[in-house]
Design a protein around this motif. Structure first.
Motif, mmCIF file in Angstrom:
data_model
loop_
_atom_site.group_PDB
_atom_site.id
_atom_site.type_symbol
_atom_site.label_atom_id
_atom_site.label_comp_id
_atom_site.label_asym_id
_atom_site.label_seq_id
_atom_site.Cartn_x
_atom_site.Cartn_y
_atom_site.Cartn_z
ATOM 1 N N PRO A 29 0.820 -1.225 0.000
ATOM 2 C CA PRO A 29 0.000 0.000 0.000
ATOM 3 C C PRO A 29 0.850 1.269 0.000
ATOM 4 O O PRO A 29 0.465 2.271 -0.615
ATOM 5 N N VAL A 30 1.989 1.234 0.688
ATOM 6 C CA VAL A 30 2.863 2.412 0.733
ATOM 7 C C VAL A 30 3.482 2.645 -0.642
ATOM 8 O O VAL A 30 3.585 3.789 -1.116
ATOM 9 N N ALA A 31 3.903 1.557 -1.288
ATOM 10 C CA ALA A 31 4.469 1.689 -2.631
ATOM 11 C C ALA A 31 3.425 2.219 -3.617
ATOM 12 O O ALA A 31 3.743 3.055 -4.479
ATOM 13 N N ARG A 32 2.177 1.761 -3.490
ATOM 14 C CA ARG A 32 1.113 2.261 -4.381
ATOM 15 C C ARG A 32 0.888 3.756 -4.175
ATOM 16 O O ARG A 32 0.620 4.496 -5.129
ATOM 17 N N PHE A 33 0.995 4.196 -2.924
ATOM 18 C CA PHE A 33 0.853 5.621 -2.635
ATOM 19 C C PHE A 33 1.862 6.432 -3.438
ATOM 20 O O PHE A 33 1.514 7.426 -4.085
ATOM 21 N N TRP A 34 3.123 5.991 -3.416
ATOM 22 C CA TRP A 34 4.159 6.740 -4.126
ATOM 23 C C TRP A 34 3.993 6.647 -5.637
ATOM 24 O O TRP A 34 4.184 7.642 -6.356
ATOM 25 N N ARG A 35 3.630 5.477 -6.126
ATOM 26 C CA ARG A 35 3.455 5.331 -7.576
ATOM 27 C C ARG A 35 2.284 6.187 -8.077
ATOM 28 O O ARG A 35 2.301 6.670 -9.210
ATOM 29 N N GLY A 36 1.279 6.385 -7.232
ATOM 30 C CA GLY A 36 0.170 7.250 -7.616
ATOM 31 C C GLY A 36 0.500 8.728 -7.497
ATOM 32 O O GLY A 36 -0.082 9.556 -8.211
ATOM 33 N N TRP A 37 1.441 9.056 -6.614
ATOM 34 C CA TRP A 37 1.785 10.460 -6.394
ATOM 35 C C TRP A 37 2.771 10.976 -7.434
ATOM 36 O O TRP A 37 2.726 12.140 -7.836
ATOM 37 N N LEU A 38 3.659 10.111 -7.914
ATOM 38 C CA LEU A 38 4.682 10.530 -8.868
ATOM 39 C C LEU A 38 4.071 10.783 -10.240
ATOM 40 O O LEU A 38 3.058 10.187 -10.597
ATOM 41 N N ALA A 86 3.094 10.576 -14.070
ATOM 42 C CA ALA A 86 2.859 9.358 -14.848
ATOM 43 C C ALA A 86 3.932 9.115 -15.896
ATOM 44 O O ALA A 86 4.115 7.987 -16.341
ATOM 45 N N ARG A 87 4.653 10.145 -16.287
ATOM 46 C CA ARG A 87 5.607 9.994 -17.394
ATOM 47 C C ARG A 87 7.011 9.593 -16.958
ATOM 48 O O ARG A 87 7.931 9.563 -17.786
ATOM 49 N N LEU A 88 7.193 9.287 -15.693
ATOM 50 C CA LEU A 88 8.533 8.904 -15.247
ATOM 51 C C LEU A 88 8.893 7.507 -15.751
ATOM 52 O O LEU A 88 8.045 6.608 -15.763
ATOM 53 N N PRO A 89 10.154 7.285 -16.133
ATOM 54 C CA PRO A 89 10.588 5.941 -16.519
ATOM 55 C C PRO A 89 10.434 4.969 -15.351
ATOM 56 O O PRO A 89 10.616 5.343 -14.185
ATOM 57 N N ALA A 90 10.116 3.731 -15.655
ATOM 58 C CA ALA A 90 9.886 2.722 -14.616
ATOM 59 C C ALA A 90 11.104 2.566 -13.715
ATOM 60 O O ALA A 90 10.979 2.375 -12.502
ATOM 61 N N SER A 96 11.031 3.094 -9.657
ATOM 62 C CA SER A 96 11.472 2.049 -8.725
ATOM 63 C C SER A 96 12.532 2.573 -7.769
ATOM 64 O O SER A 96 12.517 2.251 -6.573
ATOM 65 N N ALA A 97 13.455 3.392 -8.286
ATOM 66 C CA ALA A 97 14.513 3.944 -7.430
ATOM 67 C C ALA A 97 13.916 4.851 -6.361
ATOM 68 O O ALA A 97 14.321 4.807 -5.188
ATOM 69 N N ILE A 98 12.939 5.676 -6.735
ATOM 70 C CA ILE A 98 12.317 6.590 -5.771
ATOM 71 C C ILE A 98 11.512 5.811 -4.745
ATOM 72 O O ILE A 98 11.574 6.086 -3.533
ATOM 73 N N VAL A 99 10.751 4.820 -5.204
ATOM 74 C CA VAL A 99 9.942 4.015 -4.289
ATOM 75 C C VAL A 99 10.838 3.272 -3.308
ATOM 76 O O VAL A 99 10.566 3.214 -2.102
ATOM 77 N N ASP A 100 11.936 2.696 -3.807
ATOM 78 C CA ASP A 100 12.856 1.957 -2.931
ATOM 79 C C ASP A 100 13.414 2.858 -1.832
ATOM 80 O O ASP A 100 13.594 2.420 -0.684
ATOM 81 N N ARG A 145 9.694 18.367 -18.052
ATOM 82 C CA ARG A 145 10.595 17.219 -18.142
ATOM 83 C C ARG A 145 10.715 16.566 -16.767
ATOM 84 O O ARG A 145 11.741 16.670 -16.080
ATOM 85 N N PRO A 146 9.682 15.861 -16.313
ATOM 86 C CA PRO A 146 9.696 15.294 -14.961
ATOM 87 C C PRO A 146 10.804 14.279 -14.736
ATOM 88 O O PRO A 146 11.313 14.164 -13.633
ATOM 89 N N ALA A 147 11.187 13.542 -15.788
ATOM 90 C CA ALA A 147 12.261 12.553 -15.616
ATOM 91 C C ALA A 147 13.575 13.248 -15.281
ATOM 92 O O ALA A 147 14.358 12.764 -14.453
ATOM 93 N N VAL A 148 13.809 14.403 -15.904
ATOM 94 C CA VAL A 148 15.022 15.173 -15.610
ATOM 95 C C VAL A 148 14.975 15.682 -14.172
ATOM 96 O O VAL A 148 15.965 15.612 -13.431
#
Length: 305
Positions: free
Chosen positions: A133-142, A144-148, A152-156, A203-206
């Motif tokens: 659930p915590v990981a889903r929170f971050w994936r929903g907050w970041l 959408a255009r970030l590379p996978a 993963s690095a941010i979630v970790d 450029r969110p990935a940058v």
């Protein structure tokens, strides 16, 4: 082979110190091959079945499931793999028991008027606790255009792992963190901070790639207990925003960025709870972000001073 060179099921059971029912159980599951049947249709076993039966009992004594015992008997070189799997399973069971023990202490030792709320919080968390659930929170907050890979690095970095041997206070902190990220519209005000939004940062990935690097550079500063200050970490932090907006890193841009960041909603409660679950010597991304923002604020305030 003649009957003189084989044993009946009763003889094998007696020599192995088990019941006939046990021998029949393993025979029926193919773990203990028969040498044949007597004229009356009774099972017969070769003497080497005794060693095999003892091996089966030893493995079962370690609580190995019957299918795993069969794997070992078919290929003895799988024992190391089987043992590794069982160790993982035992570790998971121990973690579950430690978590339950700490949760029970938490409920036993709290004030009576706190018990109902704590029971509700702890009861909402799976045992052993899951970080999904915590990981889903971050994936929903970041964005959408970030590379996978970057997500993963941010979630970790951002998702704290439940301690293997938690204190009651850590059980409560994780339960509160779980409640925070699973409540309706969970997040920093239910929105992505303005400085991170695609309309202002195309450029969110940058941006986020640079922020990950800046936080890594700031972490040693916090470990060394240094106060916020200009340097490589701050330059990397500001450059991440400047590059994402295709603008230059100038004093004017730093003043503008500081103003934007001061007005942003932060998830400080999340980071306070996360800090209770991690090594005190290891700064959370929330702590490094606070340090970097403070360094920026101090720097842009210097001319006015």
């Amino acid at each position: 082979m003649s009957a003189d060179h084989t044993w009946s099921i009763g003889e094998l059971a007696e020599r192995a110190g088990v019941t006939v029912k046990t021998v029949r159980f393993y025979s029926d599951r193919g773990l203990l091959p028969e040498a044949g049947r007597s004229a009356g249709g009774h099972r017969r076993y070769r003497p080497e079945a005794l060693d095999r039966l003892r091996t089966i009992r030893s493995l079962r004594g370690l609580d190995l499931p019957v299918p795993e015992v069969g794997r070992f008997l078919d290929r003895e070189d799988t024992l190391e793999e089987i043992i590794a799997g069982q160790l993982r399973e035992v570790g998971s069971r121990l973690a579950e028991l430690r978590w339950r023990e700490a949760a029970l202490h938490l409920l036993r030792d709290c004030a009576p008027d706190e018990r109902a709320e704590r029971l509700r919080l702890v009861g909402a968390v799976s045992v052993p606790p899951s970080t999904a659930p915590v990981a889903r929170f971050w994936r929903g907050w970041l964005p959408a255009r970030l590379p996978a890979r970057l997500v993963s690095a941010i979630v970790d970095r951002s998702v704290p792992q439940p301690p293997a041997d938690p204190t009651p206070a850590q059980v409560l902190a994780f339960a509160r963190l779980h409640a925070l990220v699973t409540r309706p519209c969970a997040g920093p005000g239910g929105r992505v901070p303005a400085a991170h939004r695609p309309r202002t940062g195309p450029r969110p990935a940058v941006l986020f790639g640079g922020l990950v690097e800046a936080h890594s550079l700031a972490a040693p500063e916090l470990r060394a207990h240094r106060p916020p200050r200009p340097g490589e970490a701050l330059d990397c932090f500001v450059a991440a925003y400047a590059r994402s907006w295709d603008t230059a890193d100038t004093p004017a841009f730093r003043r503008r960025l500081a103003g934007l960041l001061v007005g942003e909603t932060r998830i400080d409660r999340y980071w306070r709870l996360a800090a209770e679950l991690t090594d005190p010597a290891e700064p959370t991304p929330g702590a490094t972000d606070t340090w970097l923002r403070a360094a920026l604020n101090d720097q842009v305030a210097e001319p006015a001073a």
